[in-house]
Design a protein around this motif. Sequence first.
Motif, PDB file in Angstrom:
ATOM      1  N   TYR A  98       1.929   4.504   8.585  1.00  0.00           N
ATOM      2  CA  TYR A  98       1.072   3.338   8.820  1.00  0.00           C
ATOM      3  C   TYR A  98       1.356   2.745  10.207  1.00  0.00           C
ATOM      4  O   TYR A  98       0.442   2.455  10.978  1.00  0.00           O
ATOM      5  N   ASN A  99       2.661   2.591  10.507  1.00  0.00           N
ATOM      6  CA  ASN A  99       3.048   2.004  11.799  1.00  0.00           C
ATOM      7  C   ASN A  99       2.560   2.851  12.968  1.00  0.00           C
ATOM      8  O   ASN A  99       2.098   2.327  13.987  1.00  0.00           O
ATOM      9  N   LYS A 100       2.657   4.180  12.833  1.00  0.00           N
ATOM     10  CA  LYS A 100       2.305   5.068  13.940  1.00  0.00           C
ATOM     11  C   LYS A 100       0.803   5.190  14.121  1.00  0.00           C
ATOM     12  O   LYS A 100       0.293   5.055  15.248  1.00  0.00           O
ATOM     13  N   TYR A 101       0.069   5.432  13.039  1.00  0.00           N
ATOM     14  CA  TYR A 101      -1.340   5.763  13.182  1.00  0.00           C
ATOM     15  C   TYR A 101      -2.276   4.553  13.110  1.00  0.00           C
ATOM     16  O   TYR A 101      -3.355   4.577  13.700  1.00  0.00           O
ATOM     17  N   ILE A 102      -1.877   3.508  12.387  1.00  0.00           N
ATOM     18  CA  ILE A 102      -2.754   2.347  12.268  1.00  0.00           C
ATOM     19  C   ILE A 102      -2.356   1.253  13.257  1.00  0.00           C
ATOM     20  O   ILE A 102      -3.193   0.740  13.993  1.00  0.00           O
ATOM     21  N   GLU A 103      -1.067   0.913  13.291  1.00  0.00           N
ATOM     22  CA  GLU A 103      -0.606  -0.104  14.226  1.00  0.00           C
ATOM     23  C   GLU A 103      -0.342   0.480  15.615  1.00  0.00           C
ATOM     24  O   GLU A 103      -0.107  -0.253  16.566  1.00  0.00           O
TER      25      GLU A 103
ATOM     26  N   GLN B 187       0.831  -1.212   0.000  1.00  0.00           N
ATOM     27  CA  GLN B 187       0.000   0.000   0.000  1.00  0.00           C
ATOM     28  C   GLN B 187       0.865   1.263   0.000  1.00  0.00           C
ATOM     29  O   GLN B 187       0.583   2.219  -0.713  1.00  0.00           O
ATOM     30  N   ALA B 188       1.926   1.256   0.819  1.00  0.00           N
ATOM     31  CA  ALA B 188       2.825   2.408   0.879  1.00  0.00           C
ATOM     32  C   ALA B 188       3.527   2.624  -0.451  1.00  0.00           C
ATOM     33  O   ALA B 188       3.678   3.759  -0.940  1.00  0.00           O
ATOM     34  N   THR B 189       3.963   1.530  -1.079  1.00  0.00           N
ATOM     35  CA  THR B 189       4.636   1.618  -2.378  1.00  0.00           C
ATOM     36  C   THR B 189       3.696   2.165  -3.448  1.00  0.00           C
ATOM     37  O   THR B 189       4.083   2.990  -4.277  1.00  0.00           O
ATOM     38  N   PHE B 190       2.432   1.694  -3.440  1.00  0.00           N
ATOM     39  CA  PHE B 190       1.454   2.173  -4.417  1.00  0.00           C
ATOM     40  C   PHE B 190       1.224   3.671  -4.245  1.00  0.00           C
ATOM     41  O   PHE B 190       1.140   4.417  -5.235  1.00  0.00           O
ATOM     42  N   TRP B 191       1.120   4.126  -2.994  1.00  0.00           N
ATOM     43  CA  TRP B 191       0.931   5.563  -2.733  1.00  0.00           C
ATOM     44  C   TRP B 191       2.077   6.366  -3.337  1.00  0.00           C
ATOM     45  O   TRP B 191       1.863   7.338  -4.070  1.00  0.00           O
ATOM     46  N   VAL B 192       3.306   5.950  -3.060  1.00  0.00           N
ATOM     47  CA  VAL B 192       4.476   6.716  -3.476  1.00  0.00           C
ATOM     48  C   VAL B 192       4.684   6.679  -4.986  1.00  0.00           C
ATOM     49  O   VAL B 192       4.935   7.707  -5.627  1.00  0.00           O
ATOM     50  N   GLU B 193       4.553   5.482  -5.585  1.00  0.00           N
ATOM     51  CA  GLU B 193       4.918   5.323  -6.989  1.00  0.00           C
ATOM     52  C   GLU B 193       3.766   5.553  -7.957  1.00  0.00           C
ATOM     53  O   GLU B 193       3.997   5.858  -9.125  1.00  0.00           O
ATOM     54  N   GLU B 194       2.515   5.410  -7.496  1.00  0.00           N
ATOM     55  CA  GLU B 194       1.380   5.537  -8.412  1.00  0.00           C
ATOM     56  C   GLU B 194       0.511   6.770  -8.137  1.00  0.00           C
ATOM     57  O   GLU B 194       0.045   7.424  -9.064  1.00  0.00           O
ATOM     58  N   LEU B 195       0.285   7.091  -6.873  1.00  0.00           N
ATOM     59  CA  LEU B 195      -0.617   8.196  -6.539  1.00  0.00           C
ATOM     60  C   LEU B 195       0.105   9.534  -6.408  1.00  0.00           C
ATOM     61  O   LEU B 195      -0.460  10.577  -6.737  1.00  0.00           O
ATOM     62  N   GLN B 196       1.326   9.515  -5.941  1.00  0.00           N
ATOM     63  CA  GLN B 196       2.054  10.754  -5.638  1.00  0.00           C
ATOM     64  C   GLN B 196       2.198  11.635  -6.874  1.00  0.00           C
ATOM     65  O   GLN B 196       2.552  11.169  -7.949  1.00  0.00           O
ATOM     66  N   GLU B 197       1.914  12.924  -6.700  1.00  0.00           N
ATOM     67  CA  GLU B 197       1.890  13.847  -7.824  1.00  0.00           C
ATOM     68  C   GLU B 197       3.087  14.779  -7.857  1.00  0.00           C
ATOM     69  O   GLU B 197       3.184  15.646  -8.716  1.00  0.00           O
ATOM     70  N   VAL B 198       4.019  14.639  -6.917  1.00  0.00           N
ATOM     71  CA  VAL B 198       5.191  15.514  -6.878  1.00  0.00           C
ATOM     72  C   VAL B 198       6.455  14.679  -7.018  1.00  0.00           C
ATOM     73  O   VAL B 198       6.484  13.492  -6.688  1.00  0.00           O
ATOM     74  N   GLY B 199       7.525  15.322  -7.525  1.00  0.00           N
ATOM     75  CA  GLY B 199       8.792  14.641  -7.699  1.00  0.00           C
ATOM     76  C   GLY B 199       9.598  14.598  -6.410  1.00  0.00           C
ATOM     77  O   GLY B 199       9.240  15.212  -5.403  1.00  0.00           O
TER      78      GLY B 199
END
Length: 248
Positions: A53-58, A25-37
């Motif tokens: 994810y670790n801080k807020y979900i786990e 999920q983190a990889t998808f956010w960074v490589e597919e959703l992220q709109e800035v370089g």
Amino acid sequence: MIKALVTEFFNEIEKKELKKNKNAQATFWVEELQEVGSNDKNYISVRKATRLYNKYIEEREQVIVKEPNKYILDFMAQYLGWTDFEAYQSKKESPTEITEENGNIISKVIKKESVLKKHKKKIIGSSILILFPVLFIFNKYNTNNTEMCIMWNETHFEKSNCRLKNTIDNSFYNINIENFKKIKVTNKTPFFKNGKPLIWYGKSSNRKMEYFTQRGIHPETLKELDPITKYIIDKYVLTEKSAKTITN
């Protein structure tokens, strides 16, 4: 409220994209959703996304990560269908109210939280007693009988038995070993596409600069690779003064 937003954001990625674990999920956010370089101040790395994810979900208390800024909060809220974080927050913070027999008004949310806090220690204690043996057995089975481990072979990673020496647990790093390769670069190498990096770099154990085709870790030092920048290209790749960095 940030915790709720981060949780819903990752859950939505799992639901829409069928990404079942936090690393995917983190990889998808960074490589597919992220709109800035990578040069933008709002750029977020896979490592930081995983730490959120670790801080807020786990709810790992020992995780050190900066609170998401307004840009990232707005971005997550917009992915969930809101105009921005403020709109998300205003809707979520309207608790349902009920009136007790004595006329006092309390929220269902507060009443529910008070019950949870009261029995928190009992719930945690019981959960640990139940989950610990289950997780131990699962982890032992998973480590010995699956191919989540990888081993470096000169220019690429290969799947490997986890019992072998020098293997790496890829369930943590989530490296795409099909596309991850060590390569030699020249001034003709395409380094960027639409402003996004196509090459990652890192230094070997003897401080030699080396280049790879995907995000991941250096196979010798296990340090996270960095996305290529114009500065790195000009300093380590280009040798002629007239050469210019190609960014397209």
